[in-house]
Design a protein around this motif. Structure first.
Motif, mmCIF file in Angstrom:
data_model
loop_
_atom_site.group_PDB
_atom_site.id
_atom_site.type_symbol
_atom_site.label_atom_id
_atom_site.label_comp_id
_atom_site.label_asym_id
_atom_site.label_seq_id
_atom_site.Cartn_x
_atom_site.Cartn_y
_atom_site.Cartn_z
ATOM 1 N N TRP A 23 0.842 -1.199 0.000
ATOM 2 C CA TRP A 23 0.000 0.000 0.000
ATOM 3 C C TRP A 23 0.885 1.260 0.000
ATOM 4 C CZ3 TRP A 23 -1.250 4.244 3.109
ATOM 5 C CH2 TRP A 23 -2.418 4.909 2.745
ATOM 6 N N TRP A 26 2.494 1.736 -3.381
ATOM 7 C CA TRP A 26 1.553 2.234 -4.394
ATOM 8 C C TRP A 26 1.269 3.728 -4.192
ATOM 9 C CZ3 TRP A 26 -4.187 2.629 -3.576
ATOM 10 C CH2 TRP A 26 -4.808 3.169 -4.702
ATOM 11 N N LYS A 41 1.423 2.412 -15.349
ATOM 12 C CA LYS A 41 0.322 1.594 -14.804
ATOM 13 C C LYS A 41 0.853 0.223 -14.392
ATOM 14 C CE LYS A 41 -3.655 3.479 -17.318
ATOM 15 N NZ LYS A 41 -4.592 3.221 -18.406
ATOM 16 N N ALA A 44 2.932 0.609 -11.243
ATOM 17 C CA ALA A 44 2.114 0.866 -10.048
ATOM 18 C C ALA A 44 1.619 -0.428 -9.415
ATOM 19 C CB ALA A 44 0.936 1.750 -10.419
ATOM 20 N N VAL A 45 1.503 -1.497 -10.239
ATOM 21 C CA VAL A 45 1.061 -2.789 -9.698
ATOM 22 C C VAL A 45 2.266 -3.657 -9.317
ATOM 23 C CG1 VAL A 45 -0.136 -4.959 -10.244
ATOM 24 C CG2 VAL A 45 -1.077 -2.781 -11.033
ATOM 25 N N VAL B 365 -3.986 -10.473 0.094
ATOM 26 C CA VAL B 365 -3.598 -9.147 0.618
ATOM 27 C C VAL B 365 -3.278 -8.189 -0.538
ATOM 28 C CG1 VAL B 365 -1.783 -7.932 1.877
ATOM 29 C CG2 VAL B 365 -2.818 -9.950 2.871
ATOM 30 N N LEU B 366 -2.548 -8.689 -1.533
ATOM 31 C CA LEU B 366 -2.173 -7.819 -2.661
ATOM 32 C C LEU B 366 -3.392 -7.393 -3.479
ATOM 33 C CD1 LEU B 366 1.175 -9.427 -3.900
ATOM 34 C CD2 LEU B 366 0.860 -7.432 -2.450
ATOM 35 N N VAL B 369 -5.100 -4.580 -1.374
ATOM 36 C CA VAL B 369 -4.344 -3.327 -1.277
ATOM 37 C C VAL B 369 -4.161 -2.669 -2.654
ATOM 38 C CG1 VAL B 369 -2.093 -2.398 -0.656
ATOM 39 C CG2 VAL B 369 -3.181 -4.029 0.837
ATOM 40 N N LEU B 370 -3.915 -3.496 -3.672
ATOM 41 C CA LEU B 370 -3.628 -2.940 -5.006
ATOM 42 C C LEU B 370 -4.810 -3.077 -5.971
ATOM 43 C CD1 LEU B 370 0.017 -4.337 -5.384
ATOM 44 C CD2 LEU B 370 -0.663 -2.053 -4.658
ATOM 45 N N GLU B 372 -7.196 -1.051 -6.939
ATOM 46 C CA GLU B 372 -7.412 0.043 -7.904
ATOM 47 C C GLU B 372 -6.386 0.039 -9.051
ATOM 48 O OE1 GLU B 372 -8.260 3.930 -6.162
ATOM 49 O OE2 GLU B 372 -7.477 4.800 -8.005
ATOM 50 N N PRO B 373 -5.055 -0.001 -8.735
ATOM 51 C CA PRO B 373 -4.119 -0.029 -9.873
ATOM 52 C C PRO B 373 -4.246 -1.288 -10.729
ATOM 53 C CG PRO B 373 -2.927 -0.266 -7.790
ATOM 54 C CD PRO B 373 -4.336 0.111 -7.446
ATOM 55 N N ILE B 374 -4.622 -2.419 -10.121
ATOM 56 C CA ILE B 374 -4.784 -3.664 -10.908
ATOM 57 C C ILE B 374 -5.935 -3.494 -11.894
ATOM 58 C CG2 ILE B 374 -5.452 -6.102 -10.784
ATOM 59 C CD1 ILE B 374 -3.931 -6.284 -8.115
ATOM 60 N N ARG B 376 -7.272 -0.730 -12.970
ATOM 61 C CA ARG B 376 -6.941 0.316 -13.943
ATOM 62 C C ARG B 376 -6.042 -0.243 -15.048
ATOM 63 N NH1 ARG B 376 -4.580 4.261 -10.773
ATOM 64 N NH2 ARG B 376 -6.596 5.145 -10.306
ATOM 65 N N LEU B 377 -5.054 -1.035 -14.635
ATOM 66 C CA LEU B 377 -4.118 -1.605 -15.609
ATOM 67 C C LEU B 377 -4.819 -2.571 -16.567
ATOM 68 C CD1 LEU B 377 -1.205 -2.303 -16.630
ATOM 69 C CD2 LEU B 377 -1.119 -4.028 -14.841
ATOM 70 N N GLU B 380 -9.139 -0.574 -17.698
ATOM 71 C CA GLU B 380 -9.489 0.808 -18.070
ATOM 72 C C GLU B 380 -8.917 1.190 -19.439
ATOM 73 O OE1 GLU B 380 -9.383 3.733 -14.758
ATOM 74 O OE2 GLU B 380 -8.849 5.157 -16.318
ATOM 75 N N HIS B 381 -9.585 0.694 -20.481
ATOM 76 C CA HIS B 381 -9.202 1.049 -21.859
ATOM 77 C C HIS B 381 -10.477 1.372 -22.632
ATOM 78 C CE1 HIS B 381 -5.426 -0.891 -20.792
ATOM 79 N NE2 HIS B 381 -6.119 -1.949 -20.417
#
Lengths: 82, 477
Positions: A23, A26, A41, A44-45, B365-366, B369-370, B372-374, B376-377, B380-381
């Protein structure tokens, strides 16, 4: 199932720490780099996840979690074969 | 264990990555629109059978019997038994498909608004009502009384039409499930797992190659409800491809299909007896998803597609570690149970669970926590999947991902019970959990929208694991 319960406690703690690291990583990435391009992007992951995963694995090895040891040996054996 | 399931995990990883690419293609093409809601639900129904049978009860019931036939009666009897099971399956699946198609057609005749043709050929339906821009019409139609003749909302009409096209996929998927089970029991894990990769390739092709050939000449906003049928035909074609993919390896092993009457066949009866409770036992999660999504379809637009996106993301680690290990463990545990080698049985189960928890705990856990970026990656196209869609899917994922360890553990524990010939205990526990989940999801969906089903699933899966462990402890005592 009691050996499993014993192994679970340190694993949960390690996972929580990994979560905090991921967290934080990120948040740092978003603040300083953002996500304007595909490379950012991806970063970020995978950058926070990679660091957090590494810490989790190391902690599990330090706590002598049998599953971590077995998987590391399995991966190393594969690597040596190649 | 790691070595055997490792090859399969690699193939499963490839198939899951392709599954994710398929989901990306679907999200790019459909976004979180009402058309996607209709498609996702229509796909959920035959897909439920894939999960139930392909990754669940049919193989769970069939593999121990197939293995036992091989050990006690020899190969000849083993192939004969599988022919009887396949024949029975073809007949029963065809009957179910015929009944469902008739019911769906009747529902369409009852609920389709007057003046809208049900025929796909004349295109009238799509040109008069079903356009992606008719949000006002959709919202208004959702308030119309559902049980009044000719008053089905457009989303429901489209969903039923898509279901009518896609439901025959169930026959193919049942057939594939048995063939995959036979291959697993013969020690082939890589090829069956690769079959799912073939399935995803065909589905992706239907988005980029087949869909543009549909709805040519229609205005942009009216194209999507027509093009969505290309994706439905793609699902059928993918089912055929996956079934055909298993055949060469089976052929090399000596399998030849011949009709063997399933009526009064002892093997078929045993498989059915084992399978019925197992269908509920192994696949509690899948039944949960289908039921909850049915409610979500009526609660609001975008809930089904957002929640589905989250489920797909969670399935990546679940399929890679959980399903691969569970698929490998069943024949192994069945063999140990048949030899009455219980200390080894317990050690193998413990070992499997330890490996699973080690990997899935981190993955869970990942994902939280992640999230939103996952999202988006991966999603989100294009124009249809916006930043708002990212927020909705990632919220659903945050609510769903904490349950990852419990989902996979429940799956493996249930298989341990099956290997011991006890299908009733997991079934009873699953029924309790299903009820709790359904109530919790319905209650939470109002205030939390797409987050509600996720929290309910997480909570229920934890209860499922707790009850299975308690039952295992009682059994040992």
């Amino acid at each position: 199932m009691s050996p499993l319960r014993d192994a679970l406690r340190p694993l949960v703690l390690a996972a929580l720490l990994a979560g905090v690291i991921a967290w934080g990583g990120w948040q740092w990435w978003e603040k300083f780099l953002g996500h304007a391009s595909l490379a950012l992007k991806i970063g970020a992951v995978f950058v926070p996840a990679g660091i957090a995963g590494g810490v989790y694995w190391l902690l599990a090895m330090t706590c002598k979690i049998p599953a971590a040891k077995e998987m590391t040996e399995f991966a190393l054996a594969k690597f040596r074969k190649r | 264990m790691l070595k055997a399931s490792g090859a399969m995990a690699a193939a499963t990883l490839l198939s899951r990555v392709l599954g994710l690419m398929r989901e990306q293609a679907y999200m790019f093409f459909l976004g979180t629109t009402w058309v996607n809601d209709a498609f996702q639900y229509a796909f959920t129904v035959p897909n439920l059978f894939r999960r139930l049978l392909g990754e669940g009860a049919l193989t769970a019931a069939f593999i121990p019997i197939f293995k036992e036939k091989e050990k006690t009666h020899g190969e000849m009897e083993m192939w004969k038994a599988s022919n009887a099971v396949i024949s029975g399956l073809l007949v029963s699946a065809s009957v179910i498909v015929a009944i469902v198609l008739v019911l769906v057609s009747l529902a369409l005749a009852f609920g389709t608004p007057h003046g809208i043709s049900q025929s796909l050929a004349d295109g009238g339906l799509h040109q008069t009502i079903l356009s992606t821009d008719t949000n006002a019409a959709i919202s208004a139609s959702e308030t119309v009384h559902f049980w009044t003749p000719g008053q089905f909302p457009p989303k429901i009409v489209l969903m039923l039409q898509l279901l009518r096209v896609m439901f025959p996929y169930m026959i193919l998927v049942c057939l594939t499930a048995v063939m995959m089970g036979m291959l697993n029991a013969r020690g082939h894990f890589f090829i069956p797992a690769m079959g799912a990769a073939t399935l995803n390739v065909v589905m992706i092709a239907s988005v980029y190659w087949l869909a543009p050939k549909f709805g040519v000449g229609l205005p942009k906003e009216q194209k999507l409800p027509v093009q969505i049928f290309a994706l439905a035909y793609g699902v059928l074609a993918a089912g055929v491809a996956q079934a055909v993919f298993q055949l060469p390896t089976l052929w090399r092993d000596g399998f030849r299909y011949r009709w063997v009457s399933p009526w009064k066949n002892e093997t078929v009866r045993r498989v059915v007896r084992q399978m019925v409770p197992g269908t509920i036992g192994v696949a509690a999660f899948q039944i949960n998803v289908a039921l909850v999504q049915l409610v979500a379809l009526f609660v609001g637009t975008g809930i089904v597609s957002s929640f589905n996106g989250a489920v797909r993301l969670m399935e990546l680690p679940q399929g890679m570690f959980g399903i691969s290990l569970a698929t490998f463990l069943l024949p192994t545990l069945s063999g140990l149970a048949a030899d009455k080698n219980y200390p080894e049985f317990r050690a193998t189960l413990r070992n499997g669970l330890a490996s699973l928890m080690f990997l899935n705990l981190l993955a869970s856990v990942l994902l939280v926590v992640l999230a939103e970026p996952i999202v988006r990656l991966l999603f989100e196209h294009g124009e249809k999947f916006t930043a708002g869609s990212t927020a909705r899917v990632s919220f659903a994922l945050v609510c769903l991902a904490p349950g990852l360890v419990a989902f996979s553990t429940a799956n493996i524990l249930a298989r341990a019970f099956y290997a011991l010939g006890d299908t009733r205990t997991p079934m009873k526990i699953s029924l309790v959990c299903l009820t709790i989940n359904f109530i919790a999801a319905c209650l939470l969906m109002g205030p939390l929208r797409e987050g509600g089903p996720g929290i309910a699933n997480t909570f229920t899966s934890a209860i499922n694991v707790g009850l299975l462990l308690f039952a295992e402890k009682t059994r040992q005592a």
